[in-house]
Design a protein around this motif. Structure first.
Motif, PDB file in Angstrom:
ATOM      1  N   PHE A   1       0.904  -1.172   0.000  1.00  0.00           N
ATOM      2  CA  PHE A   1       0.000   0.000   0.000  1.00  0.00           C
ATOM      3  C   PHE A   1       0.927   1.202   0.000  1.00  0.00           C
ATOM      4  O   PHE A   1       1.514   1.532   1.031  1.00  0.00           O
ATOM      5  CB  PHE A   1      -0.883   0.035   1.240  1.00  0.00           C
TER       6      PHE A   1
ATOM      7  N   LEU B   1       4.127   1.041   2.013  1.00  0.00           N
ATOM      8  CA  LEU B   1       4.015   0.027   3.049  1.00  0.00           C
ATOM      9  C   LEU B   1       3.940  -1.364   2.428  1.00  0.00           C
ATOM     10  O   LEU B   1       3.004  -1.671   1.692  1.00  0.00           O
ATOM     11  CB  LEU B   1       2.752   0.293   3.878  1.00  0.00           C
TER      12      LEU B   1
ATOM     13  N   ALA C   1      -0.726 -11.905  14.385  1.00  0.00           N
ATOM     14  CA  ALA C   1      -1.058 -10.714  15.158  1.00  0.00           C
ATOM     15  C   ALA C   1      -1.845  -9.730  14.299  1.00  0.00           C
ATOM     16  O   ALA C   1      -1.889  -9.842  13.076  1.00  0.00           O
ATOM     17  CB  ALA C   1       0.218 -10.057  15.667  1.00  0.00           C
TER      18      ALA C   1
ATOM     19  N   GLY D   1      -2.572  -6.735  12.149  1.00  0.00           N
ATOM     20  CA  GLY D   1      -1.703  -5.989  11.243  1.00  0.00           C
ATOM     21  C   GLY D   1      -0.704  -6.844  10.500  1.00  0.00           C
ATOM     22  O   GLY D   1       0.092  -6.329   9.705  1.00  0.00           O
TER      23      GLY D   1
ATOM     24  N   LYS E   1      -3.259 -10.691   7.385  1.00  0.00           N
ATOM     25  CA  LYS E   1      -4.192 -11.798   7.128  1.00  0.00           C
ATOM     26  C   LYS E   1      -5.353 -11.351   6.240  1.00  0.00           C
ATOM     27  O   LYS E   1      -5.669 -11.986   5.220  1.00  0.00           O
ATOM     28  CB  LYS E   1      -4.755 -12.337   8.456  1.00  0.00           C
TER      29      LYS E   1
ATOM     30  N   GLU F   1     -12.153 -13.790  10.166  1.00  0.00           N
ATOM     31  CA  GLU F   1     -12.591 -13.666  11.558  1.00  0.00           C
ATOM     32  C   GLU F   1     -14.121 -13.712  11.663  1.00  0.00           C
ATOM     33  O   GLU F   1     -14.748 -12.756  12.089  1.00  0.00           O
ATOM     34  CB  GLU F   1     -12.079 -12.356  12.168  1.00  0.00           C
TER      35      GLU F   1
HETATM   36  N1  LIG Z   1      -6.267  -0.070   2.145  1.00  0.00           N
HETATM   37  C1  LIG Z   1      -5.153   0.047   2.872  1.00  0.00           C
HETATM   38  N2  LIG Z   1      -4.323   1.108   2.707  1.00  0.00           N
HETATM   39  C2  LIG Z   1      -3.196   1.232   3.434  1.00  0.00           C
HETATM   40  N3  LIG Z   1      -2.798   0.359   4.358  1.00  0.00           N
HETATM   41  C3  LIG Z   1      -3.574  -0.736   4.566  1.00  0.00           C
HETATM   42  C4  LIG Z   1      -4.793  -0.921   3.845  1.00  0.00           C
HETATM   43  N4  LIG Z   1      -5.345  -2.103   4.273  1.00  0.00           N
HETATM   44  C5  LIG Z   1      -4.510  -2.592   5.213  1.00  0.00           C
HETATM   45  N5  LIG Z   1      -3.450  -1.787   5.397  1.00  0.00           N
HETATM   46  C6  LIG Z   1      -2.335  -2.020   6.309  1.00  0.00           C
HETATM   47  O1  LIG Z   1      -1.836  -3.292   6.047  1.00  0.00           O
HETATM   48  C7  LIG Z   1      -1.415  -3.929   7.244  1.00  0.00           C
HETATM   49  C8  LIG Z   1      -2.071  -5.303   7.347  1.00  0.00           C
HETATM   50  O2  LIG Z   1      -3.454  -5.132   7.506  1.00  0.00           O
HETATM   51  P1  LIG Z   1      -4.463  -6.346   7.613  1.00  0.00           P
HETATM   52  O3  LIG Z   1      -5.837  -5.771   7.766  1.00  0.00           O
HETATM   53  O4  LIG Z   1      -4.244  -7.258   6.477  1.00  0.00           O
HETATM   54  O5  LIG Z   1      -4.011  -7.070   8.951  1.00  0.00           O
HETATM   55  P2  LIG Z   1      -4.727  -8.256   9.722  1.00  0.00           P
HETATM   56  O6  LIG Z   1      -3.700  -9.286   9.895  1.00  0.00           O
HETATM   57  O7  LIG Z   1      -5.981  -8.646   9.057  1.00  0.00           O
HETATM   58  O8  LIG Z   1      -5.019  -7.613  11.125  1.00  0.00           O
HETATM   59  P3  LIG Z   1      -6.282  -7.817  12.099  1.00  0.00           P
HETATM   60  O9  LIG Z   1      -6.019  -9.056  12.878  1.00  0.00           O
HETATM   61  O10 LIG Z   1      -6.272  -6.592  12.950  1.00  0.00           O
HETATM   62  O11 LIG Z   1      -7.507  -7.918  11.242  1.00  0.00           O
HETATM   63  C9  LIG Z   1      -1.776  -3.000   8.374  1.00  0.00           C
HETATM   64  O12 LIG Z   1      -0.603  -2.305   8.741  1.00  0.00           O
HETATM   65  C10 LIG Z   1      -2.757  -2.069   7.762  1.00  0.00           C
HETATM   66  O13 LIG Z   1      -2.651  -0.796   8.348  1.00  0.00           O
END
Ligand SMILES: Nc1ncnc2c1ncn2[C@@H]1O[C@H](COP(=O)(O)OP(=O)(O)OP(=O)(O)O)[C@@H](O)[C@H]1O
Ligand SMILES: Nc1ncnc2c1ncn2[C@@H]1O[C@H](COP(=O)(O)OP(=O)(O)OP(=O)(O)O)[C@@H](O)[C@H]1O
Ligand SMILES: [Mg+2]
Ligand SMILES: [Mg+2]
Lengths: 261, 214, 296, 214, 261
Positions: free
Chosen positions: E13, E16, E37, E39, E42, E181
């Protein structure tokens, strides 16, 4: 000596009898876990203790003093209620932090407002406010949030918000601290930190009433377990008693649903 | 033949719009709050009278309300309005207070009951809860609808000409009569600039309150 | 006397107004409120932003005679009757034509100036329009004499040479919000010709204005009107104002004002003389010519 | 026209208000949607032009817009407006389409992205998602602000008199000139009744859509 | 034969890097539990599989067929994506049911819209729609909701809503069903019923990818566990391997937090 005694407490909403005569007592320093199916009246009971609902009848005693008596008009007056309410603290399921104040101010606001009514407030203003602030910082530190003091609620995770809510309630040093499903609005990952804080309070012998669906936690942390079923106390005893050897069939059924996974 | 400088004349006309705007705000903002409390009152007759009042005010054109306020006292009681600016102010204040009151009500009703209860269990009094807990949250919520309404007020001040208030469009029409057309259309600029300034102001207020979320 | 036949609250208002003495009210307040709209040469602001005009100065002179202040308020012309009845103003003094309807609803002063109806149109279309108005759009200020003549609600009297209603029988009529808007309609082309008070028209259309491409045509004599002052029905104020005007006629002030504003030819002599002189002056041709002359 | 029964005359005046009301709605509702799409366009210039247009329309009094539409074509281009009712309709439609477009935009933006994504993962096309999933939810959300705006439109139709549309208040003023005052004030009843009917109607629509929650 | 193969999948992203080269494959009939964890990426990975995010690079193969290739423009077109998306089903954390449709219509809508594109739709309209309806009823019965068919989403509990969402996804018979989830927005009491449905699907050998924080459940139900850490596959193996004998220290740390209470 029982710090809290509830006698034959009843609450109706219109024709609906929600609490049908609740009796229980709690010793100082004990923590009580209240469990029961959805709609059994757990929240209503907590709200009655905190005077957010007016019971239909019954008595509530704190430290042998009657703070509510359905038959005594005095304990029903607005001013009395405001005073007696301070025996209890309440941590809500949905936190209900004040969004426009910092974490620290959330904790100190109520105490500051009370201090203003003190006769010496005008003269010792700065000192009094400083004391309250120091106190607030201490209580925030006790829930592990000294670094978040100047944040606003929306900048915190749910678990952190709930810990602020606990700190806010602790500030007024209530005799009995009540929790209504303190982790049910949290992501599973964040419940741990809140439960840890509550466990810490139990270790420090804080008198608490905790409504929870976390059976494992209820079992570990509580000195007494109360199983509420359809507005009545179905089972009341030590965690071992209630969880291992429930007397009632309905308790067994209820517990099964949680432990089947 | 042409008298005063059109720009001067339009500007002094617009000052009347602004005066009406300012006085209306000053009076309608608090009056609206009183109406809100009446409309949320637990005393049923007061509540219903207030609701009917709001309904009538919102159901009829402001133009008519201006006529009624200016002429009715003289027609019905033989006591004419002392000044037509006063009449305009009364009509505008009543009209806008009714609209504001509905916005206030929406704002107050949108605050979750949990905020009141949190204040209660912390031993706060009703007024402490209102002023220390609820008020700022309500303000934050009503800023967007209020800005809309206040911007509408800016433009509505032009309606005062129907009872002979020499506001900007009426000033401009004096020039139209003298054969000068551009002043009429250039009044739009005054409104645009003022509305622009207001929009910036409200944007700033909204931003100021962005530090918290309701 | 409420012979105006209006119903409901207005009738009560009228009766009430007549029952009390307007003159007592006015003299007690020391002030008379005159409702008007701004137009040259009757009430307007001059180059130096002084409030002047024939009606303005005449009213001020009357005020002096009566020992009261004159308070001019700009009103919405559409609301003048209701302004009077609700006592927000004490009289209408603004180059208002006498009509049968107004004689019914108000107490009118003696006439003091003549007025005619003029056709205003684009200069480059004057020949075309003057040859025939059939199929064209004519506008007038709503509620004005022009509208009344076009719609036949103001009956033609013996001063009329050309009946407006017949002349414009095959034209479309649209009402304008004000006289200024009527001219704007012509300028914008949404109407082809406007029928407006000639006295006012000369104040609006001229070489220095945005209407410099328009002309005033008074070839057709649609009749002669008389400017009067309107009071509440039955008001005793009229008598006092009229007496003061008589004095101002007598001491020459009126004639001076007419001279000053180029209206001498339209001036109506006051009652005593008018009895003999008015009919002569009132022949359409002379008055219309006079109107033209006065404005040039 | 004079001598007509006041009630008849007021009623026929009000029919003009209703006609203007209906035609404005009929045209402004779809035009507003087009403006919404422009203002949400990914093509930046179109987006900005639309935003400025909306800002100008919302920043100036409708009264002035009526003058501009009626007179400007003739004054600027020598092509006069053919009919003043058309002019009124154009001014009202443009004005209200701008307001409606902002309401639509708010409604569309309030739909959670999850609804679009749910449609996507079920293999729906963009237009299926819009028409089958999103549209009704948007409609439900915009009914309350739209009803407010439409009720305002009812009252605003009275403004058409400034360009000589013989609507109800203008009709009433003809009686005022004849010394008959009550017709002017009784126009309020026409508005109140119509607004009342509209309120019932919108209440019914809101209720109709109460079967689901957004 | 692997039904799903993910090769070197990356997603940025802006600056990132969220997914830093994911590789894994899944056999037909297996269920994969994805843990990690907050972020760790997943959700992003699931969204990439469902084409809700476009991966920056990498490949996705279903049944040996390339459905996404960062280097192949063809698989990136709108129309291709719409087609390939149907290999996957996705059940959202927040259900995202269509509020204006009944439970049944929620399930049948997508299929009905697809049927309209069939050449024989006009002639066999009634029959086709009836078939779809019958199918919808069957799939609702399979999640235990045949009785709620004509309810609207807001009339159901969270657990019931999530079960409808599962039924809706099943209607299109995806090769791989993904869950993000699925119980985290539910009251603890209501998670059981949803987990039971998912367990039922596992028993029926539905190929699934399940992101979950319910470690106990992940362990019980999955054939493979993937532990995602900072956008990389930190651990991948059978539940026994990952939960009992994690190779990595960070896996151990992560798991500890869950099992400490
Ligand atoms: N559309 C987006 N634009 C910018 N950053 C994003 C976007 N979607 C997710 N991120 C970033 O990508 C990273 C991973 O996010 P993701 O939602 O995939 O994590 P997750 O493992 O599902 O976490 P959780 O258990 O909290 O759901 C995070 O740092 C999040 O801030
Ligand atoms: N203000 C109210 N008015 C009417 N009925 C109410 C009110 N508050 C609660 N009830 C009813 O009282 C009963 C008990 O509700 P209560 O919220 O105390 O249950 P609970 O045990 O806290 O359930 P949960 O686990 O879902 O929170 C329910 O049937 C509920 O519908
Ligand atoms: Mg509860
Ligand atoms: Mg996620």
């Amino acid at each position: 000596m029982a710090i809290l005694e509830v006698n034959n407490l009843k609450k109706n909403f219109g024709n609906l009898e929600v609490l049908k005569g609740i009796d229980f007592s709690l010793e100082k320093g004990e923590s009580l876990a209240m469990i029961g199916a959805s709609g059994s009246g757990k929240t209503t009971l907590l709200r009655c203790l905190n005077f957010l609902e007016r019971p239909t009848s019954g008595q509530i005693r704190v430290n042998e003093k009657v703070v509510f008596d359905g038959a005594d008009a005095r304990t029903l007056s607005e001013a009395e209620i405001r005073k007696n309410r301070l025996h209890f603290g309440l941590v809500f399921q949905s936190f209900n932090l004040f969004p426009q104040y910092t974490v620290l101010k959330n904790c100190t606001l109520a105490k500051e407002l009370m201090a203003k009514e003190r006769p010496d407030f005008k003269t010792n203003k700065k000192q009094i406010l400083d004391e309250i602030k120091t106190e607030g910082e201490a209580v925030l530190a006790s829930v592990g949030l000294q670094e978040k003091m100047d944040y606003y609620p929306h900048q915190l995770s749910g678990g952190q918000q709930q810990r602020v809510a606990i700190a806010r309630a602790l500030m007024l040093q209530p005799d009995i601290l009540c929790f209504d499903e303190p982790t049910s609005a949290l992501d599973p990952e964040l419940t741990g930190e809140v439960l840890k804080v509550i466990r810490g309070l139990a270790d420090k012998k804080t008198t608490m009433v905790i409504v929870t669906h976390e059976m494992q936690f209820a079992r570990d942390v509580s000195d007494k377990v109360l199983f509420l079923d359809k507005g009545m106390v179905a089972e009341y005893g030590s965690p071992e008693q209630v969880f291992e050897h429930p007397k009632e069939e309905r308790t067994r059924q209820f517990l099964e649903r949680y432990f089947e996974q | 033949m042409l008298g005063a400088n059109p720009i001067e004349s339009l500007t002094s006309g617009f000052l009347l719009n602004l005066e009406l705007f300012a006085v209306t705000l000053l009076l309608a903002l608090p009056l609206g709050l009183i109406i809100t409390f009446c409309s949320m009152s637990r005393f049923k007759p007061l509540k219903w009278i207030t609701k009917v009042f709001i309904w009538v005010i919102r159901g009829t054109p402001l133009m008519l309300q201006l006529f009624v306020v200016l002429y009715a006292p003289g027609l019905l009681f033989g006591i004419p309005m002392s000044s037509r600016f006063t009449a305009a102010v009364i009509a505008f204040v009543i009209n806008y207070a009714a609209y504001f009151s509905e916005i206030y009500r929406g704002g107050i009703e949108s605050i979750s009951v949990g905020q009141y209860e949190a204040g209660k269990v912390l031993g706060m009094t009703r007024s402490q809860i209102f002023f220390k807990v609820v008020l700022l949250q309500v303000v934050k919520r009503i800023v967007p609808p209020m800005s809309n309404e206040i911007i509408t007020l800016t433009k509505d001040t032009a309606l005062a000409r129907v009872i002979g208030i020499g506001e900007i469009i009426m000033s401009a029409e004096r020039f139209t009569k003298m054969g000068l057309i551009w002043p009429l259309f250039s009044t739009a600029l005054y409104f645009l600039v003022f509305v622009g300034v207001l929009s910036l102001l409200f944007g700033w207020v909204e931003k100021k309150m962005d530090y918290f979320r309701v | 006397g409420s012979s105006n036949g209006s119903g409901g609250s207005s009738a009560e208002g009228g009766t009430q107004a007549a029952a009390e003495s307007d003159w007592e009210d006015v003299s007690a307040k020391g002030e008379m409120t005159i409702g008007m709209t701004l137009f040259a040469p009757m009430n307007y602001y001059d180059e130096n932003n002084n409030f002047v005009g024939f009606d303005t100065e005449l009213a001020q002179a009357v005020g002096e005679k009566l020992g009261i202040d004159i308070n001019f308020v700009e009103i919405n012309w559409d609301s003048k009757e209701i302004e009077l009845n609700s006592k927000n103003i004490d009289c209408i003094w603004n180059g208002m034509c006498s009509t049968a309807e107004r004689q019914e609803t108000m107490t009118l002063s003696a006439p003091y100036l003549y007025n005619t109806q003029a056709m205003v149109m684009k200069a480059d279309r004057e020949d075309e329009i003057m040859s025939s108005v059939d199929g064209l759009t004519v506008t007038a200020e709503k509620g004005s004499t022009g509208e009344g003549k076009l719609q036949g609600t103001i009956a033609d009297d013996d001063t009329v040479e050309v009946s407006a209603m017949e002349y414009f029988a095959n034209s479309n009529y649209v009402a304008s919000d004000s006289m200024a808007k009527a001219l704007m309609e012509v300028k914008a082309g949404t109407a082809d010709v406007a029928l407006v008070d000639s006295v006012a028209a000369y104040g609006m259309v001229g070489p220095d204005t945005d209407y410099s491409d328009m002309v005033i045509n008074v070839d057709n004599n649609f009749g002669l009107q008389e400017y009067v002052i309107g009071f509440r029905k039955g008001s005793d104020l009229e008598q006092h104002v009229s007496d003061a005007i008589d004095e101002l006629y007598a001491d020459g002030t009126v004639a001076q004002l007419a001279e000053k504003y180029n209206l001498s030819d339209l001036l109506i002599e006051n009652d005593a003389q008018a009895a003999t002189e008015a009919p002569e002056a009132a022949t359409g041709d002379t008055a219309a010519e006079a109107a033209t002359a006065a404005a040039e």
